[in-house]
Design a protein around this motif. Structure first.
Motif, short mmCIF file in Angstrom:
data_model
loop_
_atom_site.label_atom_id
_atom_site.label_comp_id
_atom_site.label_asym_id
_atom_site.label_seq_id
_atom_site.Cartn_x
_atom_site.Cartn_y
_atom_site.Cartn_z
N SER A 139 9.39 6.61 5.66
CA SER A 139 10.60 6.08 4.71
C SER A 139 10.44 4.53 5.06
N MET A 140 10.89 3.62 4.29
CA MET A 140 11.12 2.11 4.59
C MET A 140 12.38 1.86 4.09
N THR A 141 13.06 1.61 5.19
CA THR A 141 14.54 1.19 5.17
C THR A 141 14.89 -0.31 5.22
N ASN A 142 13.94 -0.83 5.73
CA ASN A 142 14.17 -2.55 5.71
C ASN A 142 12.89 -3.16 5.49
N SER A 143 12.94 -4.56 5.40
CA SER A 143 11.55 -5.26 5.04
C SER A 143 11.98 -6.76 5.28
N VAL A 149 12.97 -4.39 -0.18
CA VAL A 149 13.73 -3.21 -0.12
C VAL A 149 15.17 -3.03 -0.85
N SER A 150 15.72 -4.23 -1.03
CA SER A 150 17.09 -4.36 -1.76
C SER A 150 16.85 -4.67 -3.05
N LEU A 153 12.27 -2.10 -4.72
CA LEU A 153 12.05 -0.78 -4.51
C LEU A 153 13.16 0.14 -4.86
N GLU A 155 14.48 4.36 -5.18
CA GLU A 155 14.90 5.12 -3.98
C GLU A 155 13.63 6.24 -3.62
N GLU A 157 10.25 5.20 -3.74
CA GLU A 157 9.55 4.17 -2.90
C GLU A 157 10.07 3.76 -1.78
N LYS A 158 11.30 4.00 -1.62
CA LYS A 158 11.74 3.67 -0.04
C LYS A 158 11.59 4.97 0.65
N GLY A 161 7.64 5.20 1.39
CA GLY A 161 7.01 4.12 2.00
C GLY A 161 5.81 3.61 1.30
#
Length: 215
Positions: A139-143, A149-150, A153, A155, A157-158, A161
């Motif tokens: 998963s991708m929680t920050n960028s 991300v905010s 993307l 849910e 895609e987050k 990833g």
């Protein structure tokens, strides 16, 4: 009679001496003259370099049709490299590639310059793709930048990833051109970029800055 013979011999010897001296000295003088003419002085060389200059941004762009550089933020995300091809003095194609943590980006822009001397305003219209096809890191929680991300993307895609975001990327900015001197052809720019997701009505204004050298 003897005095006349001595005088005649003396004159012949003197003429012979002059002829020999001239024959030996003549080529040296010619070589020196050629050397002096062939080697410009240091002052002349500096003067030729310093005299190279352009009268305006359009003048520089009309004679130097290609540029390479680097940029931070904007159309590429975090950072990247670019190439600019001036098809006309005021219009050019800009290709950019870069990315950030766990994603890559690719961008194409059309750029129009509105004149100016050392400072020139410009506008661009273009397309960018931010993507990551590798799901091995989960998963991708920050960028970086955080807007990926905010704001872009969803849910799913987050969580996976994996994503591919197509963006419409118009921008406006100012560019400084070095028109003379040691750094002739160098350029700095700053712009406001309006990142707009093509998949939905998401518009995020952001900034970009970069360096370009024209050759």
């Amino acid at each position: 009679m003897k005095k006349q013979n001595y005088l005649t011999k003396f004159l012949l010897f003197f003429v012979f001496f002059i002829v020999i001296s001239s024959a030996s000295a003549g080529p040296a003088v010619l070589v020196d003259d050629v050397d002096i003419a062939a080697k410009p002085s240091k002052t002349e060389m500096v003067s030729k370099v310093s005299s190279s200059k352009f009268s305006s941004a359009i003048d520089l762009r009309s004679q130097r049709r290609a540029g390479v550089g680097m940029l931070a933020f904007g159309q590429v995300g975090l950072a990247g490299a670019l190439i600019e091809l001036n098809f006309a003095a005021s219009d050019s194609f800009v290709g950019q590639f870069g990315g950030g943590y766990r994603y890559n980006s690719l961008s194409f822009q059309w750029k129009h310059v509105f004149g100016g001397i050392s400072f020139g305003p410009y506008a661009t219209i273009g397309y960018s793709r931010w993507y990551n096809s590798n799901a091995s890191k989960g998963s991708m929680t920050n960028s970086n930048p955080g807007i990926l991300v905010s704001r872009f993307l969803n849910e799913e895609e987050k969580a996976s990833g994996q994503f591919a975001k197509d963006l419409f990327t118009p921008s406006v900015g100012f560019q400084y051109y070095q028109l003379s001197g040691e750094y002739l052809g160098s350029s700095l720019y700053a712009e406001v970029v309006f990142l707009t997701a093509l998949s939905g009505p998401t518009l995020v204004p952001t900034g970009a800055t970069g360096f370009i050298f024209y050759f």
